[in-house]
Each structure stands twice: as structure tokens, then as C-alpha cells.
Design an enzyme around this catalytic site. Structure first.
Site, PDB file in Angstrom:
ATOM      1  N   ASP A  82       0.832  -1.212   0.000  1.00 50.52           N
ATOM      2  CA  ASP A  82       0.000   0.000   0.000  1.00 50.52           C
ATOM      3  C   ASP A  82       0.864   1.260   0.000  1.00 50.52           C
ATOM      4  OD1 ASP A  82       0.656  -0.969   2.560  1.00 50.52           O
ATOM      5  OD2 ASP A  82      -1.012   0.029   3.538  1.00 50.52           O
ATOM      6  N   HIS A 144       5.213  -1.852  11.743  1.00 53.75           N
ATOM      7  CA  HIS A 144       4.885  -3.195  12.160  1.00 53.75           C
ATOM      8  C   HIS A 144       5.536  -4.279  11.318  1.00 53.75           C
ATOM      9  CE1 HIS A 144       1.601  -3.880   8.961  1.00 53.75           C
ATOM     10  NE2 HIS A 144       2.237  -2.780   8.657  1.00 53.75           N
ATOM     11  N   TYR A 191      -7.020   1.145  14.214  1.00 49.01           N
ATOM     12  CA  TYR A 191      -5.811   0.873  13.435  1.00 49.01           C
ATOM     13  C   TYR A 191      -4.719   0.286  14.339  1.00 49.01           C
ATOM     14  CZ  TYR A 191      -2.282   1.516   9.860  1.00 49.01           C
ATOM     15  OH  TYR A 191      -1.310   1.283   8.944  1.00 49.01           O
TER      16      TYR A 191
HETATM   17 FE1  FEO Z   1      -0.010   0.751   5.496  1.00 47.45          FE
HETATM   18 FE2  FEO Z   1       2.006  -1.716   6.726  1.00 47.45          FE
HETATM   19  O1  FEO Z   1       1.138  -0.721   5.432  1.00 47.45           O
END
Ligand code: FEO
Length: 387
Positions: A82, A144, A191
Site C-alpha cells: 500500500d 509493524h 488501526y
Molecule cells: Fe499501510 Fe504496513 O502498510
């Protein structure tokens, strides 16, 4: 398809994904954005790109400001597609680009795209001069992915934080002060719970590293840019990353003939009697990614399942698998449920809660339909156990 000015010669040039509703299993009811940022200095620098199918949207925004062929640096804070998905097409036109990334980032980009692009790797403490500005890098591994890093533009006091502080929230507004803050914070919590929760220690370390920075703007890779509520979101991250909980019980269950549901409400009565806030989360009507938003700060995680074919119900199994992977800590767990003859589900739920490292309250296991007396007994006994 307009770029949005953040500061003089610094622009948001990302893309708005109004339609996405499922982000690898995470329900994104409000869509999302993929935030890319352009810095126009002696060296033209793009920070991150967008999901592959949003490349055209990004390039239109960039093209309103500069010729994309003139980009000198692309800072890749994170390999996940992304944010890196726009690279292959962009690299075809921006021939002289150097990709600035972490060592793990370089490995990840090579593994993803099989291209021998011009890379320069950076580590924490490194600085890149862009002309009038300098950008500093801080590696934030496992916030992450192993490759993650953030960067800080000292002259403009902007932290480009990538996934950290992000929210899945599509909007034509770019800044936190232009959006209802409760919604932004709720999406930031969701999130955190669904993406960042397993990496609390690494988040705490990263927060410590950036705590010395003078930050006026946090520009994440999803959702609103923080410029008004910076201290609030940093305080939230401090709380969430250290597993600080509130006196809240999340009561998560699925039920076949409503007996497990009756127990769930008897459990609720016990918590209510202790003055503890409760959240009833029937898995037939609540998505696991929404339940996790509650889990981020709830001290008590109560999970109920009927027994079906010697097992817990599949919805409960899915929730517990997800919960265990996200690894919340310092919680109190409770397994409960109704059964007909086998009754295996309650032990199975309890096993998972135990494997999460939770302290356990006594399990509640009722055959067939609990009558009012039994429900009252459940409430009374549990009331006495809740610390
Ligand atoms: Fe928004 Fe870990 O990608």
C-alpha cells in the site's frame, strides 16, 4: 486530483480509497487513504507511494507540481504494497531516482519487485541533505514490519511516521482539525488494535526515540495528518503500547439457542454491579476487527461459545485466533458457554485465553438452558470473583 499543501514546498500527493471495505481482514468501513508526500527542494523528494491501482491518482497530483521525471529521491519508509506499490511504474519514468530505505527495506523491495534499482540504505541517526532542508531517519523495526522506518524534516518539524499514528479514514479533508476528532481517534485506535498491537515494546522504544523531536506535524501514511491533536495521539500511543487498560469488560460471544447469550448477560450484570463498563459483542453482528478496537483498552476479555460438534463455534474460533495473534497483555479472561452433552467449547476457549497469558476467572459452563436462578447464581458468584 489536487495536491494539498502542508507547508511551503511540501505537499500531500497521495490517493483516497473511498471504496475499500476490507483490508486483509480488517473491516475498513470508512475507506482509507494512501499518503505520499512531495518535498520540493534542491533535491525533489517523494516520501512513499501508494497502492498499485492508485498510481495514476498519485502521479496526477505530483504532475501538477513538478515533472515526475525530475524526482531525485524516493524515501521508502515501508515495503508493504500500500506504500511501495507505485514504485515500479514511477521508476520507469523517474530514471535518476535513488531509493532511500533501511537495509531491510532494500531487501524487501528487491524481493517484492525483482528490480535492481539504485538504492541507498540508511540507519537511525543518518541525515540526508535535500538542499535547504535535512531529513533524519529513525528505524522503527516491527512497527509493524522489520523494514519500517520514520523520517523527520527538522526545518519544518514534520514527522513522516508511515503506518504509526495512521487511521483508515477516507476523506477529502487532510488534517485532523478539519475532521471530527472523536472519529479520527476512534479510527486511530482501531488501526492500532488491528495492525500495531502485537508490537507494543517496539512502539514504546520508537516513541522514546522520537520524544526529543520538536514535532509540529505528524504525517502518517493513512488518514488524517495530525497538526492540532499531536499530544493526544502521542498520549494514546503511550497508553496503548504499554497495555494500560481501563475498567471495561468486553463480553464476546456467539450462541446457538440463546443460552450462551443468557449467560453473557448474566456475566454483564456481575460487571455492572461492580461499576465496570461493559460492551456486549455478539459475533453474529460484530466484526472481529471492531471487537479488537474495544480490546485495546479493556481489562476484562470474556469469551463465550456454545459447543457445536465437539468444538467452539467457528465465529468464536476466528475471534480467538485473531486475538491471540494480536497478543494483548495484562488482561483478565473469562470463558463461558452453554452446552448439550460434550461441553468442550468452554475448555477450548479457556485454553486460548490462558495461552494469551491472561489471568483467568472461573469458567462458567451450563448444560442446556440456564433458568433465572442459575443466571442469578452466575452473577452473584462472578461478582465475588472480579478483582
Ligand atoms: Fe499501510 Fe504496513 O502498510
Amino acid at each position: 486530483m489536487q495536491p494539498v499543501k502542508i507547508k511551503e514546498n511540501i505537499y500531500w500527493v497521495g490517493a483516497i480509497d473511498w471504496d475499500v471495505r476490507n483490508f486483509h481482514g480488517y473491516l475498513t468501513q470508512r475507506g482509507t487513504t494512501y499518503n505520499a508526500y512531495l518535498i520540493i527542494d534542491e533535491k525533489i523528494t517523494l516520501i512513499d507511494t501508494v497502492k498499485p491501482q492508485f498510481y495514476d491518482e498519485m502521479i496526477k497530483r505530483i504532475s501538477r507540481l513538478i515533472n515526475p521525471e525530475k524526482i531525485d529521491y524516493i524515501i521508502s519508509n515501508h515495503v508493504e504494497m500500500d506504500h511501495s506499490g507505485g514504485l515500479p511504474k514511477l521508476m520507469e519514468i523517474a530514471k535518476n531516482v535513488t531509493i532511500i530505505t533501511s537495509h531491510k527495506g532494500q531487501q524487501g523491495l528487491k524481493n517484492h519487485y525483482k528490480k535492481d534499482w539504485n538504492f541507498k540504505t540508511v540507519k537511525s541517526g543518518d541525515t540526508l541533505n535535500l538542499g535547504k532542508r535535512n531529513i533524519n531517519f529513525v528505524l522503527t523495526p516491527m512497527v509493524h514490519w522489520p523494514d519500517n522506518m520514520v523520517c523527520y524534516l527538522a526545518e519544518d518539524k514534520i514527522l513522516f511516521s508511515n503506518d504509526a499514528f495512521g487511521q483508515h479514514l477516507a476523506s477529502s479533508e487532510r488534517f485532523d482539525d478539519k475532521l471530527p476528532i472523536q472519529i479520527v481517534l476512534e479510527e486511530a485506535k482501531k488501526y492500532y488494535g488491528n495492525i500495531v498491537l502485537p508490537y507494543g515494546n517496539q512502539v514504546a522504544k520508537a516513541l522514546e526515540t522520537v520524544s526529543g523531536l520538536d514535532i509540529e506535524t505528524i504525517a502518517p501514511s493513512h488518514g488524517a495528518i495530525w497538526r492540532l491533536h499531536i499530544s493526544e495521539i502521542i498520549e494514546c500511543y503511550k497508553k496503548w503500547s504499554t497495555n494500560k487498560t481501563e475498567d471495561v469488560a468486553v463480553i464476546v460471544y456467539d450462541t446457538m439457542w440463546n443460552s450462551t447469550e443468557k449467560i453473557a448477560y448474566a456475566v454483564q450484570s456481575a460487571f455492572e454491579a461492580k461499576g465496570i463498563t461493559t460492551k456486549m459483542r455478539n459475533l453474529k453482528t460484530n466484526h472481529i476487527s471492531d471487537v479488537i478496537t474495544d480490546v485495546v483498552t479493556a481489562k476484562y476479555i470474556c469469551v463465550g461459545s456454545s459447543t457445536l460438534n465437539n468444538n467452539m463455534l467457528p465465529t468464536v474460533a476466528a475471534f480467538l485466533t485473531y486475538l491471540k495473534g494480536l497478543a494483548p497483555k495484562n488482561r483478565v479472561g473469562l470463558a463461558f458457554g452453554s452446552y448439550g452433552w460434550g461441553g468442550q467449547s468452554i475448555d477450548q476457549v479457556e485454553d486460548v485465553l490462558e495461552s494469551c497469558g491472561f489471568d483467568l476467572l472461573d469458567q462458567i459452563k451450563i448444560q442446556f438452558i440456564p433458568d433465572n436462578n442459575t443466571l442469578q447464581e452466575i452473577t452473584n458468584k462472578l461478582k465475588g470473583e472480579i478483582p
